[in-house]
Structure formats: structure tokens, C-alpha cells
Design a protein around this motif. Structure first.
Motif, PDB file in Angstrom:
ATOM      1  N   SER A 189      82.525   5.521 -14.502  1.00  0.00           N
ATOM      2  CA  SER A 189      82.590   5.659 -13.048  1.00  0.00           C
ATOM      3  C   SER A 189      82.004   7.017 -12.678  1.00  0.00           C
ATOM      4  CB  SER A 189      84.047   5.545 -12.573  1.00  0.00           C
ATOM      5  OG  SER A 189      84.123   5.632 -11.168  1.00  0.00           O
ATOM      6  N   ILE A 190      80.771   6.997 -12.194  1.00  0.00           N
ATOM      7  CA  ILE A 190      80.038   8.236 -11.908  1.00  0.00           C
ATOM      8  C   ILE A 190      79.752   8.314 -10.411  1.00  0.00           C
ATOM      9  CG2 ILE A 190      78.016   9.623 -12.447  1.00  0.00           C
ATOM     10  CD1 ILE A 190      79.769   9.051 -14.886  1.00  0.00           C
ATOM     11  N   ALA A 195      76.073  14.699  -2.136  1.00  0.00           N
ATOM     12  CA  ALA A 195      77.226  15.596  -2.104  1.00  0.00           C
ATOM     13  C   ALA A 195      77.927  15.542  -0.746  1.00  0.00           C
ATOM     14  CB  ALA A 195      76.786  17.021  -2.414  1.00  0.00           C
ATOM     15  N   GLY A 196      79.232  15.361  -0.779  1.00  0.00           N
ATOM     16  CA  GLY A 196      80.031  15.351   0.437  1.00  0.00           C
ATOM     17  C   GLY A 196      80.086  14.040   1.165  1.00  0.00           C
ATOM     18  N   SER A 197      79.349  13.019   0.698  1.00  0.00           N
ATOM     19  CA  SER A 197      79.313  11.745   1.419  1.00  0.00           C
ATOM     20  C   SER A 197      80.493  10.833   1.085  1.00  0.00           C
ATOM     21  CB  SER A 197      77.996  11.012   1.144  1.00  0.00           C
ATOM     22  OG  SER A 197      77.877  10.692  -0.234  1.00  0.00           O
ATOM     23  N   VAL A 198      81.186  11.130  -0.009  1.00  0.00           N
ATOM     24  CA  VAL A 198      82.372  10.367  -0.377  1.00  0.00           C
ATOM     25  C   VAL A 198      83.569  11.304  -0.287  1.00  0.00           C
ATOM     26  CG1 VAL A 198      83.509   9.003  -2.166  1.00  0.00           C
ATOM     27  CG2 VAL A 198      81.020   8.931  -1.934  1.00  0.00           C
ATOM     28  N   LEU A 203      87.461   9.647  -4.108  1.00  0.00           N
ATOM     29  CA  LEU A 203      87.123  10.009  -5.480  1.00  0.00           C
ATOM     30  C   LEU A 203      88.381  10.180  -6.329  1.00  0.00           C
ATOM     31  CD1 LEU A 203      84.229  12.564  -4.909  1.00  0.00           C
ATOM     32  CD2 LEU A 203      84.038  10.197  -5.680  1.00  0.00           C
ATOM     33  N   ALA A 204      89.408  10.767  -5.733  1.00  0.00           N
ATOM     34  CA  ALA A 204      90.665  10.953  -6.470  1.00  0.00           C
ATOM     35  C   ALA A 204      91.292   9.611  -6.824  1.00  0.00           C
ATOM     36  CB  ALA A 204      91.638  11.799  -5.649  1.00  0.00           C
ATOM     37  N   GLU A 205      91.240   8.668  -5.900  1.00  0.00           N
ATOM     38  CA  GLU A 205      91.804   7.345  -6.172  1.00  0.00           C
ATOM     39  C   GLU A 205      91.032   6.641  -7.277  1.00  0.00           C
ATOM     40  OE1 GLU A 205      94.293   4.135  -6.051  1.00  0.00           O
ATOM     41  OE2 GLU A 205      94.545   6.105  -5.117  1.00  0.00           O
ATOM     42  N   ARG A 206      89.708   6.724  -7.230  1.00  0.00           N
ATOM     43  CA  ARG A 206      88.900   6.143  -8.308  1.00  0.00           C
ATOM     44  C   ARG A 206      89.206   6.812  -9.643  1.00  0.00           C
ATOM     45  NH1 ARG A 206      82.839   6.659  -6.560  1.00  0.00           N
ATOM     46  NH2 ARG A 206      82.591   6.236  -8.810  1.00  0.00           N
ATOM     47  N   GLY A 207      89.442   8.102  -9.601  1.00  0.00           N
ATOM     48  CA  GLY A 207      89.702   8.841 -10.827  1.00  0.00           C
ATOM     49  C   GLY A 207      91.032   8.501 -11.472  1.00  0.00           C
ATOM     50  N   ARG A 208      91.938   7.920 -10.716  1.00  0.00           N
ATOM     51  CA  ARG A 208      93.264   7.598 -11.266  1.00  0.00           C
ATOM     52  C   ARG A 208      93.189   6.515 -12.332  1.00  0.00           C
ATOM     53  NH1 ARG A 208      96.990   5.461  -7.483  1.00  0.00           N
ATOM     54  NH2 ARG A 208      98.647   6.016  -8.964  1.00  0.00           N
ATOM     55  N   ARG A 214      89.495  11.818 -13.694  1.00  0.00           N
ATOM     56  CA  ARG A 214      88.539  12.093 -12.625  1.00  0.00           C
ATOM     57  C   ARG A 214      87.317  11.212 -12.762  1.00  0.00           C
ATOM     58  NH1 ARG A 214      83.977  14.853 -14.243  1.00  0.00           N
ATOM     59  NH2 ARG A 214      84.089  15.987 -16.238  1.00  0.00           N
ATOM     60  N   VAL A 215      86.623  11.051 -11.648  1.00  0.00           N
ATOM     61  CA  VAL A 215      85.326  10.386 -11.644  1.00  0.00           C
ATOM     62  C   VAL A 215      84.294  11.336 -12.246  1.00  0.00           C
ATOM     63  CG1 VAL A 215      83.498   9.524 -10.131  1.00  0.00           C
ATOM     64  CG2 VAL A 215      85.873   8.907  -9.688  1.00  0.00           C
ATOM     65  N   GLY A 216      83.332  10.788 -12.960  1.00  0.00           N
ATOM     66  CA  GLY A 216      82.299  11.617 -13.544  1.00  0.00           C
ATOM     67  C   GLY A 216      81.232  12.006 -12.539  1.00  0.00           C
ATOM     68  N   VAL A 217      80.424  12.978 -12.911  1.00  0.00           N
ATOM     69  CA  VAL A 217      79.263  13.386 -12.115  1.00  0.00           C
ATOM     70  C   VAL A 217      78.030  13.309 -13.018  1.00  0.00           C
ATOM     71  CG1 VAL A 217      80.588  14.868 -10.561  1.00  0.00           C
ATOM     72  CG2 VAL A 217      79.679  15.825 -12.683  1.00  0.00           C
ATOM     73  N   PRO A 218      76.840  13.211 -12.445  1.00  0.00           N
ATOM     74  CA  PRO A 218      75.639  13.066 -13.272  1.00  0.00           C
ATOM     75  C   PRO A 218      75.486  14.131 -14.346  1.00  0.00           C
ATOM     76  CG  PRO A 218      75.109  12.536 -11.013  1.00  0.00           C
ATOM     77  CD  PRO A 218      76.519  13.054 -11.009  1.00  0.00           C
ATOM     78  N   GLN A 219      75.924  15.346 -14.049  1.00  0.00           N
ATOM     79  CA  GLN A 219      75.788  16.413 -15.036  1.00  0.00           C
ATOM     80  C   GLN A 219      76.618  16.141 -16.292  1.00  0.00           C
ATOM     81  OE1 GLN A 219      76.155  16.858 -11.723  1.00  0.00           O
ATOM     82  NE2 GLN A 219      74.051  17.585 -11.386  1.00  0.00           N
ATOM     83  N   ASP A 220      77.661  15.304 -16.172  1.00  0.00           N
ATOM     84  CA  ASP A 220      78.445  14.934 -17.352  1.00  0.00           C
ATOM     85  C   ASP A 220      77.616  14.138 -18.353  1.00  0.00           C
ATOM     86  OD1 ASP A 220      80.943  16.062 -16.595  1.00  0.00           O
ATOM     87  OD2 ASP A 220      81.350  14.367 -15.279  1.00  0.00           O
ATOM     88  N   LEU A 221      76.543  13.512 -17.866  1.00  0.00           N
ATOM     89  CA  LEU A 221      75.721  12.651 -18.707  1.00  0.00           C
ATOM     90  C   LEU A 221      74.509  13.353 -19.295  1.00  0.00           C
ATOM     91  CD1 LEU A 221      75.752   9.712 -16.183  1.00  0.00           C
ATOM     92  CD2 LEU A 221      76.827   9.613 -18.429  1.00  0.00           C
ATOM     93  N   ALA A 222      74.007  14.350 -18.597  1.00  0.00           N
ATOM     94  CA  ALA A 222      72.701  14.914 -18.940  1.00  0.00           C
ATOM     95  C   ALA A 222      72.643  15.431 -20.372  1.00  0.00           C
ATOM     96  CB  ALA A 222      72.346  16.030 -17.953  1.00  0.00           C
ATOM     97  N   ASP A 223      73.681  16.119 -20.816  1.00  0.00           N
ATOM     98  CA  ASP A 223      73.643  16.687 -22.163  1.00  0.00           C
ATOM     99  C   ASP A 223      73.736  15.614 -23.243  1.00  0.00           C
ATOM    100  OD1 ASP A 223      73.208  19.356 -21.591  1.00  0.00           O
ATOM    101  OD2 ASP A 223      75.335  19.789 -21.330  1.00  0.00           O
ATOM    102  N   THR A 224      74.284  14.438 -22.915  1.00  0.00           N
ATOM    103  CA  THR A 224      74.304  13.353 -23.902  1.00  0.00           C
ATOM    104  C   THR A 224      72.889  12.838 -24.140  1.00  0.00           C
ATOM    105  OG1 THR A 224      76.533  12.719 -23.214  1.00  0.00           O
ATOM    106  CG2 THR A 224      75.267  11.099 -24.481  1.00  0.00           C
TER     107      THR A 224
END
Length: 273
Positions: A189-190, A195-198, A203-208, A214-224
């Protein structure tokens, strides 16, 4: 991994999107010249400026990566201009095409499969022929948890992502003898919205539902992606790496699990309340 990709050329499809742009910029920060493909010219131009800010070169190819003529320009033109294609990252794809299967039609099915799966075939095929002649290369594609765990209302999307994972394994076998490694990344779930549109509450509810809370962000993927393309992963091929905060590891979400979070020991802060 500072400047790990100095002198390398990376092609990124879907580079105007949240994941694609983060991946493209990260490769640039690590020294790679980057060819960017997307259907959105404005977004692609903005990403190209971020790439060039890392003191590397950017090339833009605007168009649908499921169109063979666009792909021929993307791969062939990049080789002509930059001299090679060392890494291909397939992130182009359609999301948000939700439709119940009983409301489906051929146009919906064909469009999702064309953009999400045909594009991976075309780009990988064109890039692989070049890489095979050189005896090296890396192809990375973008899957989804929907490849192995179904979404409601996403039959076409999930089928396309299942196809990407099957194609990844098949290409790893066909291309391995030519020195080409083929892998995929499976985002969870990314949050790819601007930015700021959700709202933070959404986001907190999705992260539960995510074990890491938490919900991921694109930067969580880049290093993979950059790891899988690097020499540090030189013996990894034919795999799909989940980057999802643990979502695929769980059988039930915390809200409906028999052993709920309310029964967890009160030791330190819990990621999910």
C-alpha cells in the motif's frame, strides 16, 4: 552506494508517476544517466529536471510503453544517444481501473493488460536483445500484492500483475545464460498521490492494516530497485521482492485477527494502535 551507477544507463518507464519518478531520481543520485518514459509530458519534464540536478543526463521519450514504435525509440534511441542500456525498470501501468467482473468488457480487459503487461514484454524484449549482445544487463519490473492475493474489483489488474511475475521467472531462465538478471518488486500500500492530496486521517486508517503501521511512500521502494540492479545482487535472479511493510505475511488484518493488537504487550510505542 554513492555513485554506484556512474557510467551506467538506466531506462525507466512510467517515470512520471510516484514510484517511477522516485526510482529514476535515485538512480540519478547514484550516478546513472536516465532515459525517462511516460505519457505525461509535464510530469516527465519535471522528473528530468530532478535527474539532471544530480549532474547526470536525462532523455525523455513521451508515449505509451505498450506501443512498439515508442519502445523502439525508447530503447534504440537511448542506445544511440547514451551508448547502452544497462538497466531497464518497468514501472508503467494503470491503477484505479476498478470494475466488478460482472461489469467487465473486452475494452477494459484489453487496455489494462496492454498497458500493464504488453509494455513489460515490449520493453524487456527490446532491451534484452541489446543486453544479450553485451553479455550483461538487469531487467526489473513492478508487480503487486494482487499477483498472489486478489483485490476485489481488480480482475484485470491482478491478472496483469500475475503475468508480470510469471514473465519475470521465465525471462530469468531464458536470459540468464546471456548474463542478464531479471527480478521484480512487489509494492504494498503505497501513497503515490500528490503531496497533501490525501488526508492524514485516510492514510492513517489505511496504515492500520499494515504490520509496520503505516502506508508506504515511493522512496521506500527506490533503494530496493537500485539494490537489485547493483553488483551487490549479482547472484539474485528470478525473484519477486515484496516491499509492503509486511502485508503479504499476514493472513488477516489486525482489525479482524483473533489475536488483536489490543492483546499485544504494552512495551514501548506500538506502530499500529
Amino acid at each position: 552506494m554513492s555513485r554506484t551507477f556512474e557510467g551506467k544507463v538506466v531506462v525507466v518507464t512510467g517515470a512520471g508517476g510516484g514510484i517511477g519518478s522516485a526510482v529514476a531520481v535515485r538512480f540519478a543520485e547514484l550516478g546513472a544517466d536516465v532515459a525517462l518514459n511516460d505519457v505525461d509530458e509535464v510530469k516527465t519534464k519535471a522528473v528530468a529536471e530532478r535527474v539532471e540536478a544530480a549532474d547526470v543526463s536525462a532523455r525523455r521519450v513521451i508515449g505509451d510503453a505498450s506501443d512498439a514504435s515508442v519502445v523502439d525509440d525508447l530503447i534504440g534511441g537511448t542506445i544511440d544517444e547514451f551508448g547502452s542500456v544497462d538497466v531497464l525498470v518497468n514501472t508503467a501501468g494503470l491503477i484505479g481501473q476498478t470494475r466488478h467482473f460482472l461489469d467487465a468488457d473486452e475494452e477494459w480487459w484489453d487496455r489494462v493488460l496492454r498497458v500493464n503487461l504488453r509494455s513489460v514484454f515490449l520493453c524487456s524484449h527490446r532491451a534484452a536483445r541489446h543486453m544479450a549482445q553485451r553479455g550483461s544487463g538487469v531487467i526489473l519490473s513492478t508487480s503487486s500484492g494482487g499477483a498472489t492475493k486478489a483485490h476485489r474489483g481488480e480482475a484485470a489488474y491482478d491478472a496483469s500483475k500475475g503475468g508480470i511475475e510469471a514473465l519475470t521467472r521465465a525471462l530469468a531462465l531464458d536470459l540468464g545464460p546471456y548474463g542478464i538478471r531479471v527480478n521484480a518488486v512487489s509494492p504494498g500500500s503505497i501513497d503515490v498521490a500528490p503531496a497533501g492530496s490525501v488526508s492524514p486521517d485516510v492514510l492513517a486508517e489505511r496504515g492500520r492494516t499494515v504490520p509496520l503501521g503505516r502506508v508506504g511512500v515511493p522512496q521506500d521502494l527506490a533503494d530496493t530497485y537500485t539494490f537489485l540492479a547493483s553488483d551487490a545482487a549479482q547472484y539474485i535472479s528470478g525473484v519477486v521482492v515484496p516491499v509492503d511493510g509486511g502485508m503479504l505475511a499476514q493472513q488477516r488484518s489486525p482489525q479482524v485477527d483473533i489475536f488483536g493488537l489490543d492483546r499485544y504487550p504494552a512495551v514501548g510505542p506500538l506502530a499500529v494502535k
